[in-house]
Design a protein around this motif. Sequence first.
Motif, PDB file in Angstrom:
ATOM      1  N   TYR A 127       0.850  -1.195   0.000  1.00 42.08           N
ATOM      2  CA  TYR A 127       0.000   0.000   0.000  1.00 42.08           C
ATOM      3  C   TYR A 127       0.884   1.242   0.000  1.00 42.08           C
ATOM      4  O   TYR A 127       1.496   1.601   1.004  1.00 42.08           O
ATOM      5  CB  TYR A 127      -0.913  -0.014   1.221  1.00 42.08           C
ATOM      6  CG  TYR A 127      -1.897   1.138   1.284  1.00 42.08           C
ATOM      7  CD1 TYR A 127      -2.502   1.632   0.139  1.00 42.08           C
ATOM      8  CD2 TYR A 127      -2.239   1.742   2.508  1.00 42.08           C
ATOM      9  CE1 TYR A 127      -3.406   2.676   0.190  1.00 42.08           C
ATOM     10  CE2 TYR A 127      -3.144   2.780   2.574  1.00 42.08           C
ATOM     11  CZ  TYR A 127      -3.713   3.254   1.404  1.00 42.08           C
ATOM     12  OH  TYR A 127      -4.619   4.305   1.459  1.00 42.08           O
ATOM     13  N   PHE A 128       0.936   1.924  -1.129  1.00 37.01           N
ATOM     14  CA  PHE A 128       1.714   3.156  -1.275  1.00 37.01           C
ATOM     15  C   PHE A 128       0.768   4.332  -1.031  1.00 37.01           C
ATOM     16  O   PHE A 128      -0.174   4.552  -1.807  1.00 37.01           O
ATOM     17  CB  PHE A 128       2.321   3.239  -2.676  1.00 37.01           C
ATOM     18  CG  PHE A 128       3.278   2.117  -2.999  1.00 37.01           C
ATOM     19  CD1 PHE A 128       4.636   2.271  -2.782  1.00 37.01           C
ATOM     20  CD2 PHE A 128       2.814   0.908  -3.520  1.00 37.01           C
ATOM     21  CE1 PHE A 128       5.522   1.242  -3.080  1.00 37.01           C
ATOM     22  CE2 PHE A 128       3.692  -0.120  -3.826  1.00 37.01           C
ATOM     23  CZ  PHE A 128       5.051   0.043  -3.604  1.00 37.01           C
ATOM     24  N   ALA A 129       1.011   5.070   0.039  1.00 33.36           N
ATOM     25  CA  ALA A 129       0.107   6.168   0.402  1.00 33.36           C
ATOM     26  C   ALA A 129       0.841   7.139   1.319  1.00 33.36           C
ATOM     27  O   ALA A 129       1.983   6.911   1.732  1.00 33.36           O
ATOM     28  CB  ALA A 129      -1.152   5.623   1.087  1.00 33.36           C
ATOM     29  N   ALA A 130       0.150   8.242   1.644  1.00 34.00           N
ATOM     30  CA  ALA A 130       0.704   9.261   2.546  1.00 34.00           C
ATOM     31  C   ALA A 130      -0.440   9.961   3.263  1.00 34.00           C
ATOM     32  O   ALA A 130      -1.530  10.137   2.692  1.00 34.00           O
ATOM     33  CB  ALA A 130       1.550  10.276   1.768  1.00 34.00           C
ATOM     34  N   GLY A 131      -0.191  10.360   4.495  1.00 31.58           N
ATOM     35  CA  GLY A 131      -1.221  11.002   5.307  1.00 31.58           C
ATOM     36  C   GLY A 131      -1.634  12.359   4.782  1.00 31.58           C
ATOM     37  O   GLY A 131      -2.775  12.799   4.997  1.00 31.58           O
ATOM     38  N   ARG A 132      -0.748  13.065   4.115  1.00 30.97           N
ATOM     39  CA  ARG A 132      -1.068  14.401   3.598  1.00 30.97           C
ATOM     40  C   ARG A 132      -1.826  14.343   2.279  1.00 30.97           C
ATOM     41  O   ARG A 132      -2.256  15.384   1.773  1.00 30.97           O
ATOM     42  CB  ARG A 132       0.211  15.200   3.407  1.00 30.97           C
ATOM     43  CG  ARG A 132       1.131  14.624   2.334  1.00 30.97           C
ATOM     44  CD  ARG A 132       2.383  15.459   2.151  1.00 30.97           C
ATOM     45  NE  ARG A 132       3.230  14.971   1.078  1.00 30.97           N
ATOM     46  CZ  ARG A 132       4.112  14.006   1.195  1.00 30.97           C
ATOM     47  NH1 ARG A 132       4.265  13.404   2.366  1.00 30.97           N
ATOM     48  NH2 ARG A 132       4.846  13.601   0.174  1.00 30.97           N
ATOM     49  N   CYS A 133      -1.994  13.138   1.727  1.00 31.07           N
ATOM     50  CA  CYS A 133      -2.664  12.949   0.442  1.00 31.07           C
ATOM     51  C   CYS A 133      -4.151  12.706   0.679  1.00 31.07           C
ATOM     52  O   CYS A 133      -4.534  11.736   1.349  1.00 31.07           O
ATOM     53  CB  CYS A 133      -2.032  11.771  -0.298  1.00 31.07           C
ATOM     54  SG  CYS A 133      -2.901  11.266  -1.780  1.00 31.07           S
ATOM     55  N   ALA A 134      -5.005  13.572   0.146  1.00 33.17           N
ATOM     56  CA  ALA A 134      -6.451  13.449   0.373  1.00 33.17           C
ATOM     57  C   ALA A 134      -7.022  12.141  -0.169  1.00 33.17           C
ATOM     58  O   ALA A 134      -7.802  11.476   0.528  1.00 33.17           O
ATOM     59  CB  ALA A 134      -7.174  14.651  -0.242  1.00 33.17           C
ATOM     60  N   PRO A 135      -6.662  11.689  -1.385  1.00 34.46           N
ATOM     61  CA  PRO A 135      -7.171  10.386  -1.845  1.00 34.46           C
ATOM     62  C   PRO A 135      -6.727   9.230  -0.955  1.00 34.46           C
ATOM     63  O   PRO A 135      -7.469   8.262  -0.787  1.00 34.46           O
ATOM     64  CB  PRO A 135      -6.604  10.269  -3.260  1.00 34.46           C
ATOM     65  CG  PRO A 135      -6.379  11.668  -3.709  1.00 34.46           C
ATOM     66  CD  PRO A 135      -5.963  12.409  -2.489  1.00 34.46           C
ATOM     67  N   SER A 136      -5.544   9.340  -0.375  1.00 35.84           N
ATOM     68  CA  SER A 136      -5.082   8.296   0.536  1.00 35.84           C
ATOM     69  C   SER A 136      -5.943   8.256   1.792  1.00 35.84           C
ATOM     70  O   SER A 136      -6.324   7.181   2.282  1.00 35.84           O
ATOM     71  CB  SER A 136      -3.607   8.522   0.914  1.00 35.84           C
ATOM     72  OG  SER A 136      -2.764   8.424  -0.217  1.00 35.84           O
ATOM     73  N   ARG A 137      -6.259   9.399   2.329  1.00 30.42           N
ATOM     74  CA  ARG A 137      -7.097   9.464   3.528  1.00 30.42           C
ATOM     75  C   ARG A 137      -8.530   9.015   3.231  1.00 30.42           C
ATOM     76  O   ARG A 137      -9.235   8.536   4.110  1.00 30.42           O
ATOM     77  CB  ARG A 137      -7.088  10.884   4.094  1.00 30.42           C
ATOM     78  CG  ARG A 137      -5.700  11.368   4.513  1.00 30.42           C
ATOM     79  CD  ARG A 137      -5.774  12.755   5.138  1.00 30.42           C
ATOM     80  NE  ARG A 137      -6.490  12.701   6.427  1.00 30.42           N
ATOM     81  CZ  ARG A 137      -5.906  12.420   7.592  1.00 30.42           C
ATOM     82  NH1 ARG A 137      -4.595  12.146   7.634  1.00 30.42           N
ATOM     83  NH2 ARG A 137      -6.602  12.401   8.699  1.00 30.42           N
ATOM     84  N   ASP A 138      -8.927   9.161   1.978  1.00 26.59           N
ATOM     85  CA  ASP A 138     -10.270   8.738   1.595  1.00 26.59           C
ATOM     86  C   ASP A 138     -10.354   7.217   1.429  1.00 26.59           C
ATOM     87  O   ASP A 138     -11.351   6.590   1.815  1.00 26.59           O
ATOM     88  CB  ASP A 138     -10.664   9.443   0.298  1.00 26.59           C
ATOM     89  CG  ASP A 138     -12.031   8.995  -0.179  1.00 26.59           C
ATOM     90  OD1 ASP A 138     -13.025   9.274   0.518  1.00 26.59           O
ATOM     91  OD2 ASP A 138     -12.101   8.370  -1.262  1.00 26.59           O
ATOM     92  N   PHE A 139      -9.298   6.609   0.885  1.00 26.52           N
ATOM     93  CA  PHE A 139      -9.343   5.177   0.617  1.00 26.52           C
ATOM     94  C   PHE A 139      -8.935   4.322   1.811  1.00 26.52           C
ATOM     95  O   PHE A 139      -9.403   3.189   1.959  1.00 26.52           O
ATOM     96  CB  PHE A 139      -8.430   4.846  -0.574  1.00 26.52           C
ATOM     97  CG  PHE A 139      -8.300   3.376  -0.848  1.00 26.52           C
ATOM     98  CD1 PHE A 139      -9.372   2.648  -1.366  1.00 26.52           C
ATOM     99  CD2 PHE A 139      -7.105   2.711  -0.583  1.00 26.52           C
ATOM    100  CE1 PHE A 139      -9.256   1.283  -1.606  1.00 26.52           C
ATOM    101  CE2 PHE A 139      -6.978   1.352  -0.835  1.00 26.52           C
ATOM    102  CZ  PHE A 139      -8.055   0.639  -1.347  1.00 26.52           C
ATOM    103  N   THR A 140      -8.101   4.831   2.691  1.00 25.97           N
ATOM    104  CA  THR A 140      -7.572   4.029   3.796  1.00 25.97           C
ATOM    105  C   THR A 140      -8.670   3.439   4.688  1.00 25.97           C
ATOM    106  O   THR A 140      -8.593   2.257   5.060  1.00 25.97           O
ATOM    107  CB  THR A 140      -6.579   4.849   4.635  1.00 25.97           C
ATOM    108  OG1 THR A 140      -5.500   5.290   3.785  1.00 25.97           O
ATOM    109  CG2 THR A 140      -6.005   4.030   5.766  1.00 25.97           C
TER     110      THR A 140
END
Length: 251
Positions: A127-140
């Motif tokens: 899972y490639f993601a980051a906390g500052r990324c809005a799509p990441s916070r939406d999908f997590t």
Amino acid sequence: MEQDQPSDRISLGPNCAKRTYTTNRGAPRGRRRIGSQNERSSVGVQQQGTLSARAQYFAGKPRERTGPRSPQRRIPDRYRSNRSYLSSLVSPRPAMVDVLGGRLLVTCDGAWVEAETALQNKVVALYFAAGRCAPSRDFTPLLCDFYEELVDEARPPAPFEVVFVSADGSAQEMLEFMQELHGAWLALPFHDPYRHELRTRYHITAIPRLVILKPSGEVITDKGRKQIRERGLACFQNWVEAADIFQNFSG
């Protein structure tokens, strides 16, 4: 007695073919033309009237072989129908030990686990993601529910594990993101430079991205996020079948 007049013809000597070449005395130095067009095209003609090997090559005539042909490498008959053998000659398959073997992973609680032990005989989702990324916070949160239904609530637990590969700006941002939204899965430590190698290996140009791997390390799909959104738990059964994991699991 008359003096010898300078000749416009040059003899090539007794050992050469009886042929003379006319020069242009008026041409600038370094740009003298040897003979006529027909004479220049026949420079490769030897005394016996046959073309030399070099002349044959440029004339497009095949050169006769004088020695035996070198033996060609032959694939054994028992391997000719074995596609896995033939493909291994071109590009050997990766293994999970090559992807994450010998590395330590961390949990949300800060505990350390060995990657080989934790990921053995499982479908692995990077899972490639980051906390500052809005799509990441939406999908997590959606991934968290997906993980809990498969691993925490299913009996027996599904052969599935998530490994978070952070794209955060600092270790503190990564920790806060994991504690706030993540499930009870694993993560590659922030200070491990292997995070960058994984992004390069799997061609990660945008986040979030969920790459699904077999236990062998081969990619099942790099569109795990899209499949979870569209199909929910049903997509996991396809992943298990593609991974050749034999376990009593019903999605």
